[in-house]
Design an enzyme around this catalytic site. Structure first.
Site, short mmCIF file in Angstrom:
data_model
loop_
_atom_site.label_atom_id
_atom_site.label_comp_id
_atom_site.label_asym_id
_atom_site.label_seq_id
_atom_site.Cartn_x
_atom_site.Cartn_y
_atom_site.Cartn_z
N GLU A 164 0.94 -1.18 -0.02
CA GLU A 164 0.08 0.14 0.04
C GLU A 164 0.88 1.29 0.04
O GLU A 164 0.97 1.82 0.89
CB GLU A 164 -1.10 0.01 1.16
CG GLU A 164 -1.98 -1.36 1.14
CD GLU A 164 -3.13 -0.97 2.25
OE1 GLU A 164 -3.21 0.14 2.95
OE2 GLU A 164 -3.89 -1.93 2.41
N GLU A 345 -5.38 -8.69 0.76
CA GLU A 345 -6.11 -8.30 1.89
C GLU A 345 -7.68 -8.13 1.57
O GLU A 345 -7.89 -7.37 0.35
CB GLU A 345 -5.67 -6.91 2.55
CG GLU A 345 -4.23 -6.98 3.25
CD GLU A 345 -3.83 -6.00 3.89
OE1 GLU A 345 -4.60 -4.80 4.35
OE2 GLU A 345 -2.48 -5.68 3.90
#
Length: 439
Positions: A164, A345
């Site tokens: 991320e 995720e």
């Protein structure tokens, strides 16, 4: 409803990250990270919490491997703590740190669980931050050195480079809610470029030195929509999509930054000056897998403000919209070169408390997971190359600025004694994994 059948070779797993679960931040030669420093400042993290004890996985990894095996998981996605391997971010490796990850990987192999390792999940060595952190181009080069050490030490097939990068840029540099805690667009977008450069450099190292292994980034992608059908909202959604998705996807897949987004950034940051000749060739080093993290959509109105149109989770940024899972996978399939996709995720926090019988009834999480897996199944049927799914998270853990107040795990962790209790969602997920079917 009829059961939805997943491919026989579909990979089911769960994910964690080092700073959130390991604990032991001062043991066996580990150096301080930016998150140790950030969490030590009063007011930065709810209730003054820090990454110690996390879920104490550094000491309890064997127990957690048995837990994963009991759930039938095929894969465990974890992250390597850079300051555990290189305490200052440079120089010779800390052998005790490498030995820990080797024990973890060997233990997973013994139980038939494949490791998927993330090189960077936000815990930059503090000494590198003191030298400028991700604003300093040299950090990307040091990341490649660190990656080479870890690639050589650990027999892992699938690697993720940067977790991320958008969250580092937005929360760490623009809004100040994560380490290193800055609120400066100028610095933020310089850091963005160097994060992507680090990804490319590490990918080149793996491809040059370990043929047959796979590598890619783990990107949190937010499908972006206008909240109404006005031209202003449509334009705002396009702009937001640039910041949420295209500014990361385009350089990696196409070798250039989207010009509309780069133009907007250039009004706020000297990022363009830091893009040197050859950088975008490095950043667009072909990837072998793409980690996709989907939690929430972003709806914006004509002024560019975010608008919530659906139920929110305990985490107030997380708008529950399973259709977004389908939309982002369909968009990747349509707009970008085809590579295997792994959902690295997907999950949400709920207010989990053991009942009098010790059982943790988290029906809200089960509903969320079922709906998102349904959307993912539909995307696969429409051509998305999704080969695996990792629920976030295996364990309740340190949830960054929220400390221990939000529980994302499918396994409850009693922080008083570190006892693990599989929640109802874990038992439900076990049946999905076992059957390969969603009912």
């Amino acid at each position: 409803m009829n059961a939805l059948r997943f491919p026989d070779d579909f990979v089911w797993g769960a994910a964690t990250s080092a700073y959130q679960v390991e604990g032991a931040t001062g043991e066996d030669g580990r150096g301080p990270s930016v998150w140790d420093t950030f969490a030590a400042v009063p007011g930065n993290v709810k209730d003054g919490d820090t990454g110690d004890p996390g879920a104490d996985q550094y000491h309890r990894y064997g127990e957690d491997i048995e837990l994963m095996a009991g759930l039938g998981l095929d894969s465990y996605r974890f992250s390597v703590a850079w300051p555990r391997v290189q305490p200052t971010g440079t120089g010779k490796p800390n052998q005790k740190g490498l030995d820990y990850y080797r024990r973890l990987v060997d233990g997973l192999a013994e139980r038939g669980i494949r490791p998927m390792a993330t090189l960077f999940h936000w815990d930059l060595p503090q000494e590198l931050q003191d030298r400028g952190g991700w604003e300093n181009r040299d950090t990307a080069a040091r990341f490649a050195d660190y990656a080479e050490i870890v690639f050589d030490a650990l027999p892992i097939r699938d690697w993720l480079t940067i977790n991320e990068p958008k969250t580092v840029v937005e929360c760490g540099y623009r809004f100040g809610s994560h380490a290193p805690g800055f609120t400066d667009d100028g610095r933020a977008f310089v850091a963005l470029h160097h994060l992507l450069l680090a990804h490319g450099l590490a990918s080149q190292v793996l491809h040059e030195q370990h043929r047959g292994r796979r590598i890619g980034p783990a990107l949190n992608l937010h499908p972006t929509y206008p909240s109404d059908d006005t031209p202003e909202a449509l334009e705002a959604a396009r702009h937001q999509d640039g910041l949420e998705n295209r500014v990361y996807l385009d350089p990696i897949f196409k070798g250039f930054y989207p010009e509309d987004t780069l133009r907007w950034i250039s009004e706020r940051s000297p990022m363009r000056e830091h893009i040197l000749e050859g950088d975008l060739v490095t950043i667009s080093e072909p990837i072998d897998i793409l980690g996709v993290q989907y939690y929430t959509p972003v709806f914006v109105d004509g002024s560019g403000e975010r608008v919530f149109l659906h139920e929110k989770a305990q985490a107030d940024w997380l708008e529950i919209y399973p259709e977004g899972m389908y939309d982002i996978l369909a968009r990747l399939t349509r707009d970008y070169p085809s590579v295997p996709i792994v959902i690295t995720e997907n999950g949400l926090p709920t207010l989990d408390v053991p009942g009098p019988d010790g059982r943790v009834r988290d029906e809200g999480r089960i509903s969320y997971l079922r709906d998102h897996l349904t959307a993912m199944h539909r995307a696969i049927g429409d051509g998305a190359r999704v080969e695996g799914y990792h629920v976030w998270s295996l364990l309740d853990n340190f949830e960054w600025a929220e400390g221990y107040s939000q529980r994302f795990g499918i396994v409850y962790v009693d922080y008083e004694n570190q006892r693990r209790i599989p929640k109802d969602s874990a038992l439900w997920f076990r049946e999905v994994v076992k059957s390969g079917e969603l009912r």
